[in-house]
Motif scaffolding. Structure first.
Motif, PDB file in Angstrom:
ATOM      1  N   LYS A  20      -7.810   5.767  10.417  1.00 33.68           N
ATOM      2  CA  LYS A  20      -8.424   4.481  10.739  1.00 33.68           C
ATOM      3  C   LYS A  20      -7.950   3.360   9.811  1.00 33.68           C
ATOM      4  O   LYS A  20      -8.501   2.263   9.829  1.00 33.68           O
ATOM      5  CB  LYS A  20      -9.941   4.593  10.683  1.00 33.68           C
ATOM      6  N   LEU A  21      -6.949   3.647   9.005  1.00 33.16           N
ATOM      7  CA  LEU A  21      -6.389   2.626   8.125  1.00 33.16           C
ATOM      8  C   LEU A  21      -5.616   1.629   8.976  1.00 33.16           C
ATOM      9  O   LEU A  21      -4.554   1.935   9.511  1.00 33.16           O
ATOM     10  CB  LEU A  21      -5.465   3.271   7.089  1.00 33.16           C
ATOM     11  N   ALA A  22      -6.153   0.434   9.113  1.00 34.55           N
ATOM     12  CA  ALA A  22      -5.595  -0.549  10.051  1.00 34.55           C
ATOM     13  C   ALA A  22      -4.830  -1.647   9.322  1.00 34.55           C
ATOM     14  O   ALA A  22      -5.341  -2.738   9.084  1.00 34.55           O
ATOM     15  CB  ALA A  22      -6.714  -1.154  10.896  1.00 34.55           C
ATOM     16  N   ILE A  23      -3.611  -1.329   8.921  1.00 32.30           N
ATOM     17  CA  ILE A  23      -2.717  -2.320   8.305  1.00 32.30           C
ATOM     18  C   ILE A  23      -1.486  -2.409   9.204  1.00 32.30           C
ATOM     19  O   ILE A  23      -0.680  -1.489   9.260  1.00 32.30           O
ATOM     20  CB  ILE A  23      -2.313  -1.918   6.878  1.00 32.30           C
ATOM     21  N   ASN A  24      -1.356  -3.509   9.896  1.00 34.07           N
ATOM     22  CA  ASN A  24      -0.315  -3.625  10.921  1.00 34.07           C
ATOM     23  C   ASN A  24       0.968  -4.260  10.388  1.00 34.07           C
ATOM     24  O   ASN A  24       1.517  -5.187  10.990  1.00 34.07           O
ATOM     25  CB  ASN A  24      -0.866  -4.430  12.104  1.00 34.07           C
ATOM     26  N   LYS A  25       1.427  -3.741   9.269  1.00 35.81           N
ATOM     27  CA  LYS A  25       2.698  -4.191   8.710  1.00 35.81           C
ATOM     28  C   LYS A  25       3.198  -3.116   7.762  1.00 35.81           C
ATOM     29  O   LYS A  25       2.460  -2.174   7.431  1.00 35.81           O
ATOM     30  CB  LYS A  25       2.545  -5.536   7.977  1.00 35.81           C
ATOM     31  N   THR A  26       4.440  -3.245   7.325  1.00 34.01           N
ATOM     32  CA  THR A  26       5.017  -2.276   6.401  1.00 34.01           C
ATOM     33  C   THR A  26       5.469  -2.964   5.120  1.00 34.01           C
ATOM     34  O   THR A  26       5.613  -4.184   5.065  1.00 34.01           O
ATOM     35  CB  THR A  26       6.209  -1.538   7.043  1.00 34.01           C
ATOM     36  N   PHE A  27       5.710  -2.143   4.086  1.00 30.91           N
ATOM     37  CA  PHE A  27       6.016  -2.655   2.753  1.00 30.91           C
ATOM     38  C   PHE A  27       7.207  -1.898   2.164  1.00 30.91           C
ATOM     39  O   PHE A  27       7.520  -0.785   2.571  1.00 30.91           O
ATOM     40  CB  PHE A  27       4.803  -2.487   1.829  1.00 30.91           C
ATOM     41  N   ASP A  28       7.833  -2.522   1.191  1.00 31.21           N
ATOM     42  CA  ASP A  28       8.938  -1.858   0.486  1.00 31.21           C
ATOM     43  C   ASP A  28       8.428  -0.863  -0.546  1.00 31.21           C
ATOM     44  O   ASP A  28       9.090   0.137  -0.834  1.00 31.21           O
ATOM     45  CB  ASP A  28       9.825  -2.903  -0.205  1.00 31.21           C
ATOM     46  N   VAL A  29       7.272  -1.144  -1.107  1.00 29.69           N
ATOM     47  CA  VAL A  29       6.674  -0.271  -2.119  1.00 29.69           C
ATOM     48  C   VAL A  29       5.183  -0.143  -1.830  1.00 29.69           C
ATOM     49  O   VAL A  29       4.506  -1.138  -1.567  1.00 29.69           O
ATOM     50  CB  VAL A  29       6.858  -0.826  -3.545  1.00 29.69           C
ATOM     51  N   VAL A  30       4.680   1.089  -1.866  1.00 30.56           N
ATOM     52  CA  VAL A  30       3.238   1.339  -1.808  1.00 30.56           C
ATOM     53  C   VAL A  30       2.855   2.090  -3.074  1.00 30.56           C
ATOM     54  O   VAL A  30       3.473   3.098  -3.422  1.00 30.56           O
ATOM     55  CB  VAL A  30       2.849   2.166  -0.561  1.00 30.56           C
ATOM     56  N   VAL A  31       1.846   1.581  -3.768  1.00 27.22           N
ATOM     57  CA  VAL A  31       1.373   2.177  -5.017  1.00 27.22           C
ATOM     58  C   VAL A  31      -0.051   2.676  -4.814  1.00 27.22           C
ATOM     59  O   VAL A  31      -0.900   1.945  -4.283  1.00 27.22           O
ATOM     60  CB  VAL A  31       1.401   1.147  -6.165  1.00 27.22           C
ATOM     61  N   ALA A  32      -0.318   3.918  -5.221  1.00 24.89           N
ATOM     62  CA  ALA A  32      -1.673   4.479  -5.131  1.00 24.89           C
ATOM     63  C   ALA A  32      -1.983   5.149  -6.468  1.00 24.89           C
ATOM     64  O   ALA A  32      -1.782   6.353  -6.635  1.00 24.89           O
ATOM     65  CB  ALA A  32      -1.780   5.465  -3.981  1.00 24.89           C
ATOM     66  N   LEU A  33      -2.450   4.357  -7.406  1.00 26.90           N
ATOM     67  CA  LEU A  33      -2.776   4.884  -8.734  1.00 26.90           C
ATOM     68  C   LEU A  33      -4.174   5.490  -8.730  1.00 26.90           C
ATOM     69  O   LEU A  33      -5.140   4.852  -8.313  1.00 26.90           O
ATOM     70  CB  LEU A  33      -2.696   3.775  -9.785  1.00 26.90           C
ATOM     71  N   SER A  34      -4.272   6.708  -9.193  1.00 31.81           N
ATOM     72  CA  SER A  34      -5.548   7.399  -9.359  1.00 31.81           C
ATOM     73  C   SER A  34      -6.371   7.454  -8.069  1.00 31.81           C
ATOM     74  O   SER A  34      -7.599   7.403  -8.108  1.00 31.81           O
ATOM     75  CB  SER A  34      -6.381   6.744 -10.473  1.00 31.81           C
ATOM     76  N   PHE A  35      -5.694   7.555  -6.931  1.00 33.39           N
ATOM     77  CA  PHE A  35      -6.391   7.800  -5.658  1.00 33.39           C
ATOM     78  C   PHE A  35      -6.377   9.287  -5.342  1.00 33.39           C
ATOM     79  O   PHE A  35      -7.414   9.870  -5.011  1.00 33.39           O
ATOM     80  CB  PHE A  35      -5.733   7.008  -4.536  1.00 33.39           C
ATOM     81  N   PHE A  36      -5.212   9.916  -5.472  1.00 28.32           N
ATOM     82  CA  PHE A  36      -5.122  11.348  -5.192  1.00 28.32           C
ATOM     83  C   PHE A  36      -5.777  12.189  -6.285  1.00 28.32           C
ATOM     84  O   PHE A  36      -5.906  13.396  -6.135  1.00 28.32           O
ATOM     85  CB  PHE A  36      -3.658  11.747  -4.984  1.00 28.32           C
ATOM     86  N   SER A  37      -6.210  11.555  -7.350  1.00 26.33           N
ATOM     87  CA  SER A  37      -6.979  12.240  -8.384  1.00 26.33           C
ATOM     88  C   SER A  37      -8.459  12.326  -8.003  1.00 26.33           C
ATOM     89  O   SER A  37      -9.277  12.814  -8.779  1.00 26.33           O
ATOM     90  CB  SER A  37      -6.840  11.512  -9.727  1.00 26.33           C
ATOM     91  N   HIS A  38      -8.787  11.864  -6.779  1.00 26.75           N
ATOM     92  CA  HIS A  38     -10.190  11.837  -6.355  1.00 26.75           C
ATOM     93  C   HIS A  38     -10.448  12.458  -4.993  1.00 26.75           C
ATOM     94  O   HIS A  38     -11.611  12.648  -4.636  1.00 26.75           O
ATOM     95  CB  HIS A  38     -10.686  10.386  -6.325  1.00 26.75           C
ATOM     96  N   ILE A  39      -9.419  12.767  -4.224  1.00 29.37           N
ATOM     97  CA  ILE A  39      -9.678  13.237  -2.859  1.00 29.37           C
ATOM     98  C   ILE A  39      -9.469  14.751  -2.742  1.00 29.37           C
ATOM     99  O   ILE A  39      -8.670  15.335  -3.472  1.00 29.37           O
ATOM    100  CB  ILE A  39      -8.808  12.492  -1.829  1.00 29.37           C
ATOM    101  N   PRO A  40     -10.195  15.407  -1.827  1.00 28.26           N
ATOM    102  CA  PRO A  40     -10.088  16.863  -1.673  1.00 28.26           C
ATOM    103  C   PRO A  40      -8.744  17.282  -1.085  1.00 28.26           C
ATOM    104  O   PRO A  40      -8.029  16.470  -0.491  1.00 28.26           O
ATOM    105  CB  PRO A  40     -11.244  17.200  -0.721  1.00 28.26           C
ATOM    106  N   SER A  41      -8.426  18.549  -1.239  1.00 31.58           N
ATOM    107  CA  SER A  41      -7.102  19.053  -0.851  1.00 31.58           C
ATOM    108  C   SER A  41      -6.803  18.838   0.632  1.00 31.58           C
ATOM    109  O   SER A  41      -5.668  18.519   0.996  1.00 31.58           O
ATOM    110  CB  SER A  41      -6.992  20.545  -1.185  1.00 31.58           C
ATOM    111  N   GLN A  42      -7.812  18.993   1.490  1.00 29.56           N
ATOM    112  CA  GLN A  42      -7.570  18.873   2.927  1.00 29.56           C
ATOM    113  C   GLN A  42      -7.243  17.453   3.358  1.00 29.56           C
ATOM    114  O   GLN A  42      -6.774  17.227   4.484  1.00 29.56           O
ATOM    115  CB  GLN A  42      -8.774  19.398   3.734  1.00 29.56           C
ATOM    116  N   SER A  43      -7.459  16.484   2.464  1.00 28.19           N
ATOM    117  CA  SER A  43      -7.173  15.085   2.796  1.00 28.19           C
ATOM    118  C   SER A  43      -5.776  14.646   2.364  1.00 28.19           C
ATOM    119  O   SER A  43      -5.295  13.604   2.806  1.00 28.19           O
ATOM    120  CB  SER A  43      -8.209  14.170   2.132  1.00 28.19           C
ATOM    121  N   TRP A  44      -5.129  15.415   1.513  1.00 21.71           N
ATOM    122  CA  TRP A  44      -3.863  14.970   0.921  1.00 21.71           C
ATOM    123  C   TRP A  44      -2.795  14.670   1.954  1.00 21.71           C
ATOM    124  O   TRP A  44      -2.200  13.600   1.945  1.00 21.71           O
ATOM    125  CB  TRP A  44      -3.356  16.042  -0.062  1.00 21.71           C
TER     126      TRP A  44
END
Length: 278
Positions: A130-154
């Motif tokens: 449901k992530l509704a971002i209708n454009k693309t980027f050259d760089v995506v940064v996700a600091l300390s997000f995967f340090s919080h989500i369960p394995s089945q969400s990765w």
């Protein structure tokens, strides 16, 4: 924040000195340091350090040293799970050639970016589909997000973030790894685990089963990354973020031509190896 500290931050960093009263990262620092001035100083020092490290990663992963093909003189960047802009407020000084946008699940963080940081901030979701971002980027940064989500969400979140990348673009993300305080305190490696999750975090307003505290062994991360056919693992370093507490992974989105050639190359190699052993 005192007026003297306000002035010092503006003079030192040349960025917005405003911090939202509900900024969970500042609250965490205040609890740890028990000194508001030190907490504010650490907040801005840490944000600048992270922004500088992101710049270094982007530059060293470009051709010919790396395989990314973005234009480092004019590129776009999305700060995903940005919070209240601890890191992205520094991009204007550290990488002024970047066109920056943010994304966060908190409505107040979205408003704060617009009002105080002059950055567009997209609304995130618990559901990556449901992530509704209708454009693309050259760089995506996700600091300390995967340090919080369960394995089945990765895998689902990695796929969604990779879909936001332009060809040749970079996904930079961090997570607790073997050298983190979480790994040491929970002894998850000693227990023979490759992933550990418990439903608690510094963000009490989020659903704990969706956003808790996670720790991933590189073998777990690599197995998930191997399921992203359009991505190449360009860099992995253990324990270099947040005071040695998080690992960093850098993925590069392959071109359509590379994605098409790789299966054909593998088939060619298998056929020739088979012929050599006959």
């Amino acid at each position: 924040m005192s007026q003297s500290l306000h002035d010092k931050i503006v003079e030192t960093f040349h960025v917005s000195p405003f911090v939202h009263e509900e900024d969970f990262l500042l609250k965490f620092l205040q609890q740890c340091l028990l000194d508001d001035e030190k907490a504010f100083q650490h907040y801005f020092d840490n944000g600048r350090q992270s922004a500088s490290r992101i710049k270094e990663i982007i530059l060293r992963n470009q051709q010919p040293q790396g395989i990314s093909t973005i234009d480092v003189e004019n590129f776009s960047i999305l700060d995903f799970a940005s919070g209240f802009g601890m890191v992205n407020r520094h991009f204007s000084q550290v990488i002024p050639q970047a066109h920056v946008e943010a994304c966060d699940i908190h409505p107040k963080a979205i408003d704060f970016h617009s009002q105080y940081l002059q950055l567009k901030c997209h609304a995130s979701s618990y559901d990556p589909k449901k992530l509704a971002i209708n454009k693309t980027f050259d760089v995506v940064v996700a600091l300390s997000f995967f340090s919080h989500i369960p394995s089945q969400s990765w895998l689902f979140w990695l796929q969604s973030l990779c879909n936001l990348l332009n060809e040749g673009g970079l996904l930079i993300f961090t997570t607790h790894g073997p050298s983190s305080r979480v790994a040491v305190s929970e002894k998850f490696i000693d227990k023979g685990l490759r992933f550990y999750f418990y439903p608690e975090s510094e963000q009490d307003d989020l659903e704990k089963k969706e956003y808790g505290t996670a720790c991933a062994h590189p073998s777990f991360s690599m197995k998930i990354i191997s399921q992203l056919p359009g991505m190449h693992l360009s860099e992995y370093k253990q324990g270099i973020w947040w005071g040695g507490n998080q690992d960093v992974y850098v993925l590069v989105k392959k071109s359509v031509r590379e994605q098409g050639l790789l299966p054909a190359f593998k088939k060619f190699m298998r056929r020739n190896l088979s012929a050599m052993t006959d």
